[in-house]
Scaffold this motif. Structure first.
Motif, mmCIF file in Angstrom:
data_model
loop_
_atom_site.group_PDB
_atom_site.id
_atom_site.type_symbol
_atom_site.label_atom_id
_atom_site.label_comp_id
_atom_site.label_asym_id
_atom_site.label_seq_id
_atom_site.Cartn_x
_atom_site.Cartn_y
_atom_site.Cartn_z
ATOM 1 N N GLU A 112 3.966 1.543 -0.940
ATOM 2 C CA GLU A 112 4.609 1.805 -2.264
ATOM 3 C C GLU A 112 3.820 2.370 -3.192
ATOM 4 O O GLU A 112 4.171 3.411 -4.112
ATOM 5 C CB GLU A 112 4.923 0.142 -2.677
ATOM 6 C CG GLU A 112 6.013 0.171 -3.847
ATOM 7 C CD GLU A 112 6.232 -1.285 -4.242
ATOM 8 O OE1 GLU A 112 6.529 -2.110 -3.342
ATOM 9 O OE2 GLU A 112 6.017 -1.685 -5.501
ATOM 10 N N LYS A 113 2.558 1.968 -3.358
ATOM 11 C CA LYS A 113 1.521 2.692 -4.232
ATOM 12 C C LYS A 113 1.061 4.016 -3.775
ATOM 13 O O LYS A 113 0.924 4.869 -4.763
ATOM 14 C CB LYS A 113 0.356 1.831 -4.230
ATOM 15 C CG LYS A 113 -0.593 2.044 -5.254
ATOM 16 C CD LYS A 113 -1.801 0.937 -5.257
ATOM 17 C CE LYS A 113 -2.914 1.557 -5.974
ATOM 18 N NZ LYS A 113 -4.191 0.681 -5.575
ATOM 19 N N ASN A 114 0.951 4.129 -2.573
ATOM 20 C CA ASN A 114 0.413 5.677 -2.200
ATOM 21 C C ASN A 114 1.420 6.573 -1.511
ATOM 22 O O ASN A 114 0.973 7.655 -1.405
ATOM 23 C CB ASN A 114 -0.653 5.383 -1.241
ATOM 24 C CG ASN A 114 -1.904 4.552 -2.061
ATOM 25 O OD1 ASN A 114 -2.763 4.986 -2.632
ATOM 26 N ND2 ASN A 114 -2.151 3.136 -1.554
ATOM 27 N N TRP A 171 0.960 -1.221 -0.061
ATOM 28 C CA TRP A 171 -0.198 -0.088 -0.209
ATOM 29 C C TRP A 171 1.041 1.264 0.009
ATOM 30 O O TRP A 171 0.705 2.143 -0.745
ATOM 31 C CB TRP A 171 -0.834 -0.042 0.963
ATOM 32 C CG TRP A 171 -2.039 0.879 1.093
ATOM 33 C CD1 TRP A 171 -3.314 0.757 0.738
ATOM 34 C CD2 TRP A 171 -1.875 2.326 1.584
ATOM 35 N NE1 TRP A 171 -4.122 1.802 0.786
ATOM 36 C CE2 TRP A 171 -3.381 2.949 1.246
ATOM 37 C CE3 TRP A 171 -1.174 3.214 2.026
ATOM 38 C CZ2 TRP A 171 -3.705 4.353 1.503
ATOM 39 C CZ3 TRP A 171 -1.521 4.612 2.197
ATOM 40 C CH2 TRP A 171 -2.696 4.855 2.117
#
Lengths: 283, 295
Positions: free
Chosen positions: B271-273, B269
């Motif tokens: 890494e994505k956000n 999460w």
């Protein structure tokens, strides 16, 4: 058929009486059915004092006792103006209902969840639930260079609240019930106000995250909440990383706390196009 | 003579039919098969129709239900229902049918909550948390409660509860059918947690001065017993606040049909956000919702 005629006559009389003279501000007498629904059959609504100003407007101070979901007796003292029009008086009843719904919510949140993480702040200020003119409820406290503020409000204007009707009731209300109401928003805001080390700031930030987890676990699927953390000014804990955990209408929201409030307003307008949605914020 | 006695009977039947039609909020009449299935043959119900108020125009019916659960305990439930035609919210439902499905689901969910909380407290919490105390009325929704040293927050939820999409309506219909729905009168918490349409959340928060080692032992024992029920979707967490450390969560166990590593999901999460406001509970609910939508 016969049962309906007196009911219609009665309704007509009420309306006529409403227009003709100033009515008593005892909502339990004026709207007994709705009052019983909102606050339960055992609710007590007692007149404590009444005063009139130069224009003749009479304001009554009253106390309300009712029972929440846990069987705990709750009470609140409120001021109410004697109204001529039934429509205005009925809005007073709904306002009182919204206030009464927030009392068990805030009590549960403040007495049981909050002290686990921000005990010093609330112990220092001898906090209690406060209501603003717009009936937003709040508890706040400060200590150790930290300001913690928890505010709950309905994102629905009073003009439209009456159309909510039986969807809202204080009787039997608890944290989970109100948390799942799409019109209710909880905003927990923690700000660093003084000289706080980066380590301490990180600790407070983590406390806020932990508090948020407890709230979700208690409320199941809370509809609207914002947990935000930020230094109050650039001098206070400049290294503290801001945080905003926001969920609107059950879905995570990516953005700032300020934007989240207006985003909720917009989302509610889309979902309830016929209703007048406001932020409910005092400002 | 015979003809005379028949006429009032016909009139009476007509009146009954008319009354039946006007009582729109009769949930037992609206879902007869599900009622027999879910609340057993011995259930009883009654109505109280409130008067329409002159100003608000609001009128609602109080529906009361009595039934016997699997342990032989008499249970009561009630629902306050505004007739569809008089509801200000009717435009928000695709049909009258959908409106009453939701009313019915609210009634059933309340009972599921109560039955589950009773069983969970008796079988999981009480044996492992000997210092646990409850308010006089108990803790019907496993709200924050506890004793000196800790609080417990938790509840059970149908995945679609409070979600504003087609899934909510679809799942409500599924839940209220005799062949696919929940049977309240035979409900046992250990069966309920096997139903993958529900998820449970429990957080035990220790106070600063609590003996963490002792509570962790209790926590692990409770979790072990809970796992014997074969639960499908849950988060169990144990936390303690300390002055020194910003690490509160020191044990988090998550299942989404299969064991999930909360740390790995958090890393993904982040890494994505690019931030860390991750919540296992929100993540779990969103994942379950997405999975349901695909079905």
């Amino acid at each position: 058929m016969n049962r309906r005629i007196p009911a219609l006559l009665c309704a007509g009389m009420l309306l006529l009486t409403g227009c003709a003279e100033t009515r008593d501000a005892d909502l339990s007498q004026r709207f007994p059915e709705q009052f019983r629904y909102c606050f339960g059959g055992q609710a007590e609504n007692t007149l404590l004092a009444a005063s009139a100003d130069a224009s003749g407007t009479v304001t009554e101070t009253r106390s309300l006792y009712y029972t929440d979901a846990d069987g705990t007796q709750r009470s609140c003292q409120y001021e109410i103006v004697r109204r001529d029009a039934d429509r205005d008086a009925f809005r007073d009843l709904l306002t009182l209902d919204q206030r009464a719904m927030q009392i068990p919510f805030m009590a549960e949140f403040s007495e049981r969840l909050l002290p686990q993480y921000f005990d010093e702040q609330f112990r220092a200020d001898d906090w209690s639930i406060r209501f603003s003119e717009t009936e937003n409820s709040s508890v706040y406290g400060s200590a150790d260079g930290l300001w913690a503020d928890c505010e709950g409000y309905f994102t629905l204007s009073q003009a439209d609240a009456d159309s909510l009707g039986v969807s809202c009731r204080a009787y039997g209300c608890d944290l989970k019930t109100l948390a799942q109401n799409p019109f209710f928003l909880l905003h927990v805001s923690v700000s660093v106000t003084g000289a706080v080390s980066a380590e301490a700031a990180a600790n407070y930030r983590a406390r806020l995250q932990a508090l948020c987890q407890d709230y979700i676990a208690c409320a199941g699927s809370p509809q609207n909440y914002i947990f935000s953390f930020a230094p109050a000014n650039p001098d206070a804990a400049p290294d503290a990383e801001p945080l905003c955990i926001a969920v609107l209408l059950g879905k995570p929201y990516e953005g700032s706390a300020e934007d989240a409030v207006s985003a909720l307003e917009q989302q509610l307008r889309v979902r309830y196009p016929n209703r007048q949605i406001t932020t409910g914020a005092d400002s | 003579m015979k003809r005379r006695s028949i006429i009032p009977a016909i009139l009476c039947a007509g009146a009954l039919l008319l009354t039946g039609c006007s009582r729109d909020t009769d949930l037992a009449g609206r879902f007869p098969d599900y009622f027999r299935y879910s609340f057993g043959d011995g259930y009883r119900y009654s109505y109280e129709e409130t008067e329409k108020t002159a100003v608000s125009g609001i009128q609602y019916d109080i529906f009361r239900l009595d039934y016997t659960d699997i342990t032989g305990k008499q249970r009561s439930a009630h629902a306050d229902i505004t007739p569809y035609a008089k509801s200000d919210f009717k435009d928000e439902y695709a049909s009258k049918e959908d409106y009453y499905y939701e009313e019915m689901q609210l009634l059933v969910d309340g009972e599921v909550d109560n039955v589950f909380a009773d069983g969970f407290i008796e079988q999981i919490l009480k044996p492992h948390f000997p210092t646990l105390t409850f308010t006089e009325k108990g803790s019907p929704q496993l709200g924050p409660d506890g004793a000196d040293g800790f609080i417990i927050a938790g509840c059970i939820n149908l995945v679609s509860v409070a979600s504003d999409d087609e899934l909510s309506s679809k799942l409500a219909k599924e839940m209220l059918q005799p062949d696919t729905g929940i049977q309240v009168c035979t409900l046992r918490p250990e069966d309920l947690v096997k139903d993958d349409r529900y998820y449970e959340t429990f957080v035990i928060s220790l106070t600063e001065d609590a003996d963490a080692a002792m509570y962790q032992e209790w926590f692990e024992a409770a979790l072990a017993d809970y796992r014997k029920w074969g639960p499908q979707n849950y988060v169990f967490a144990l936390k303690q606040r300390t002055e020194e450390s910003s690490e509160f969560l020191f044990r988090e166990v998550c299942m989404l049909g299969e064991t999930v590593d909360p740390e790995a999901r958090k890393a993904l999460w982040q890494e994505k956000n690019q931030n860390d406001d991750y919540s296992t509970m929100i993540d779990m609910r969103q994942t379950m919702l997405e999975s349901r939508r695909k079905q």
